[in-house]
Scaffold this motif. Structure first.
Motif, PDB file in Angstrom:
ATOM      1  N   TYR A 104      48.003  49.221  47.215  1.00 38.46           N
ATOM      2  CA  TYR A 104      47.003  48.152  47.180  1.00 38.46           C
ATOM      3  C   TYR A 104      47.324  46.995  48.128  1.00 38.46           C
ATOM      4  O   TYR A 104      46.546  46.050  48.221  1.00 38.46           O
ATOM      5  N   HIS A 105      48.429  47.056  48.833  1.00 30.32           N
ATOM      6  CA  HIS A 105      48.813  45.949  49.720  1.00 30.32           C
ATOM      7  C   HIS A 105      47.771  45.688  50.803  1.00 30.32           C
ATOM      8  O   HIS A 105      47.454  44.539  51.098  1.00 30.32           O
ATOM      9  N   TYR A 106      47.231  46.739  51.399  1.00 32.36           N
ATOM     10  CA  TYR A 106      46.228  46.553  52.451  1.00 32.36           C
ATOM     11  C   TYR A 106      44.960  45.915  51.886  1.00 32.36           C
ATOM     12  O   TYR A 106      44.374  45.034  52.514  1.00 32.36           O
ATOM     13  N   VAL A 107      44.567  46.350  50.704  1.00 33.18           N
ATOM     14  CA  VAL A 107      43.366  45.783  50.071  1.00 33.18           C
ATOM     15  C   VAL A 107      43.551  44.285  49.846  1.00 33.18           C
ATOM     16  O   VAL A 107      42.681  43.482  50.206  1.00 33.18           O
ATOM     17  N   TRP A 108      44.694  43.901  49.263  1.00 35.85           N
ATOM     18  CA  TRP A 108      44.919  42.487  48.983  1.00 35.85           C
ATOM     19  C   TRP A 108      45.134  41.684  50.261  1.00 35.85           C
ATOM     20  O   TRP A 108      44.789  40.499  50.323  1.00 35.85           O
ATOM     21  N   SER A 109      45.682  42.314  51.293  1.00 33.67           N
ATOM     22  CA  SER A 109      45.821  41.621  52.587  1.00 33.67           C
ATOM     23  C   SER A 109      44.450  41.336  53.178  1.00 33.67           C
ATOM     24  O   SER A 109      44.215  40.246  53.716  1.00 33.67           O
ATOM     25  N   ILE A 110      43.549  42.293  53.088  1.00 34.14           N
ATOM     26  CA  ILE A 110      42.183  42.091  53.598  1.00 34.14           C
ATOM     27  C   ILE A 110      41.471  41.006  52.795  1.00 34.14           C
ATOM     28  O   ILE A 110      40.833  40.109  53.367  1.00 34.14           O
ATOM     29  N   ILE A 111      41.600  41.049  51.469  1.00 32.94           N
ATOM     30  CA  ILE A 111      40.965  40.028  50.616  1.00 32.94           C
ATOM     31  C   ILE A 111      41.499  38.648  50.971  1.00 32.94           C
ATOM     32  O   ILE A 111      40.742  37.692  51.176  1.00 32.94           O
ATOM     33  N   ASN A 112      42.819  38.532  51.076  1.00 36.90           N
ATOM     34  CA  ASN A 112      43.433  37.246  51.385  1.00 36.90           C
ATOM     35  C   ASN A 112      43.018  36.776  52.775  1.00 36.90           C
ATOM     36  O   ASN A 112      42.698  35.595  52.974  1.00 36.90           O
ATOM     37  N   GLY A 113      43.017  37.696  53.754  1.00 33.95           N
ATOM     38  CA  GLY A 113      42.625  37.332  55.115  1.00 33.95           C
ATOM     39  C   GLY A 113      41.186  36.869  55.203  1.00 33.95           C
ATOM     40  O   GLY A 113      40.879  35.875  55.863  1.00 33.95           O
ATOM     41  N   LEU A 114      40.287  37.590  54.538  1.00 35.73           N
ATOM     42  CA  LEU A 114      38.878  37.185  54.539  1.00 35.73           C
ATOM     43  C   LEU A 114      38.687  35.849  53.831  1.00 35.73           C
ATOM     44  O   LEU A 114      37.882  35.010  54.273  1.00 35.73           O
ATOM     45  N   PHE A 115      39.423  35.646  52.752  1.00 38.62           N
ATOM     46  CA  PHE A 115      39.336  34.374  52.035  1.00 38.62           C
ATOM     47  C   PHE A 115      39.798  33.228  52.943  1.00 38.62           C
ATOM     48  O   PHE A 115      39.143  32.187  53.039  1.00 38.62           O
ATOM     49  N   PHE A 116      40.929  33.431  53.626  1.00 35.55           N
ATOM     50  CA  PHE A 116      41.426  32.426  54.558  1.00 35.55           C
ATOM     51  C   PHE A 116      40.393  32.132  55.646  1.00 35.55           C
ATOM     52  O   PHE A 116      40.092  30.975  55.939  1.00 35.55           O
ATOM     53  N   LEU A 117      39.850  33.190  56.257  1.00 37.74           N
ATOM     54  CA  LEU A 117      38.870  33.005  57.323  1.00 37.74           C
ATOM     55  C   LEU A 117      37.626  32.278  56.826  1.00 37.74           C
ATOM     56  O   LEU A 117      37.063  31.435  57.534  1.00 37.74           O
ATOM     57  N   GLY A 118      37.196  32.592  55.603  1.00 37.18           N
ATOM     58  CA  GLY A 118      36.042  31.902  55.025  1.00 37.18           C
ATOM     59  C   GLY A 118      36.298  30.415  54.854  1.00 37.18           C
ATOM     60  O   GLY A 118      35.463  29.579  55.238  1.00 37.18           O
ATOM     61  N   LEU A 119      37.450  30.069  54.297  1.00 39.54           N
ATOM     62  CA  LEU A 119      37.783  28.650  54.138  1.00 39.54           C
ATOM     63  C   LEU A 119      37.942  27.968  55.490  1.00 39.54           C
ATOM     64  O   LEU A 119      37.480  26.838  55.692  1.00 39.54           O
ATOM     65  N   PHE A 120      38.598  28.645  56.408  1.00 40.52           N
ATOM     66  CA  PHE A 120      38.804  28.067  57.732  1.00 40.52           C
ATOM     67  C   PHE A 120      37.472  27.822  58.434  1.00 40.52           C
ATOM     68  O   PHE A 120      37.270  26.775  59.066  1.00 40.52           O
ATOM     69  N   TYR A 121      36.551  28.750  58.305  1.00 40.15           N
ATOM     70  CA  TYR A 121      35.211  28.604  58.880  1.00 40.15           C
ATOM     71  C   TYR A 121      34.508  27.377  58.284  1.00 40.15           C
ATOM     72  O   TYR A 121      33.934  26.563  59.017  1.00 40.15           O
ATOM     73  N   ILE A 122      34.567  27.250  56.972  1.00 38.18           N
ATOM     74  CA  ILE A 122      33.945  26.088  56.316  1.00 38.18           C
ATOM     75  C   ILE A 122      34.574  24.804  56.824  1.00 38.18           C
ATOM     76  O   ILE A 122      33.878  23.829  57.127  1.00 38.18           O
ATOM     77  N   GLY A 123      35.898  24.798  56.943  1.00 41.29           N
ATOM     78  CA  GLY A 123      36.593  23.600  57.406  1.00 41.29           C
ATOM     79  C   GLY A 123      36.241  23.215  58.831  1.00 41.29           C
ATOM     80  O   GLY A 123      36.159  22.029  59.155  1.00 41.29           O
TER      81      GLY A 123
END
Length: 184
Positions: A104-123
């Motif tokens: 599940y490491h790849y799944v959680w890495s993708i989730i975390n990466g997308l979450f980071f990118l989403g917040l960064f985009y908003i910022g």
């Protein structure tokens, strides 16, 4: 093994939240004080689920969902990309990887990466959604410095906990191997 690691991490995280409560009280940042206190209480509930009700998966996924909600709240109410939210996001990512199965490491890495990118985009592109909370450069220095130090302590405690557990398991296996050899 995952349950023991998660148990130790819950205790460490609850303690960290309480440290952030005190820190935000000193800085008079009452929004983040209440957020940290709420997180600590929620995590105590997850600890109860884990230890008393033996509901490991429920506890883990509730804590994880709450952490992503807390990061969103912290990001929006604490300077966005200029605040220290991303340090804690990395810490949670490491915690998740120390608990979940390797597949599940790849799944959680993708989730975390997308979450980071989403917040960064908003910022970057929707700054009007971000609350400005720093009153001086000193406040920025103290906040980032303190959050970074807490993150480093969290990384260290996590790695030491996993390493200690690994060493205990290794010692048990060696003892069992010696006992089997002596029996034969």
């Amino acid at each position: 093994m995952e349950i023991q690691i998660y148990n130790a991490l819950l205790v460490i995280t609850i303690f960290s939240c309480l440290v952030f409560v005190a820190f935000n009280l000193v800085l008079s940042n009452y929004i983040l004080l209440w957020a940290s206190l709420s997180a600590a209480l929620f995590l105590l509930g997850c600890f109860y689920l884990l230890r008393v009700l033996n509901a490991y998966k429920t506890s883990f996924f509730l804590a994880l969902a709450m952490s992503y909600l807390a990061f969103t709240y912290s990001f929006l109410n604490h300077e966005g990309i200029y605040g220290p939210t991303f340090y804690m996001l990395l810490l949670v990512h490491l915690i998740v990887h120390s608990i979940v199965k390797l597949k599940y490491h790849y799944v959680w890495s993708i989730i975390n990466g997308l979450f980071f990118l989403g917040l960064f985009y908003i910022g970057l592109y929707h700054e009007a959604l971000i609350t400005k909370s720093y009153t001086s450069k000193g406040a920025i220095f103290i906040d980032h410095g303190f959050t970074y130090i807490v993150s480093i302590i969290g990384f260290t405690l996590l790695i030491n906990s996993v390493r200690r557990f690994y060493e205990n398991q290794r010692t048990k296996v060696k003892e069992q191997t010696v006992a089997l050899v002596e029996t034969n």
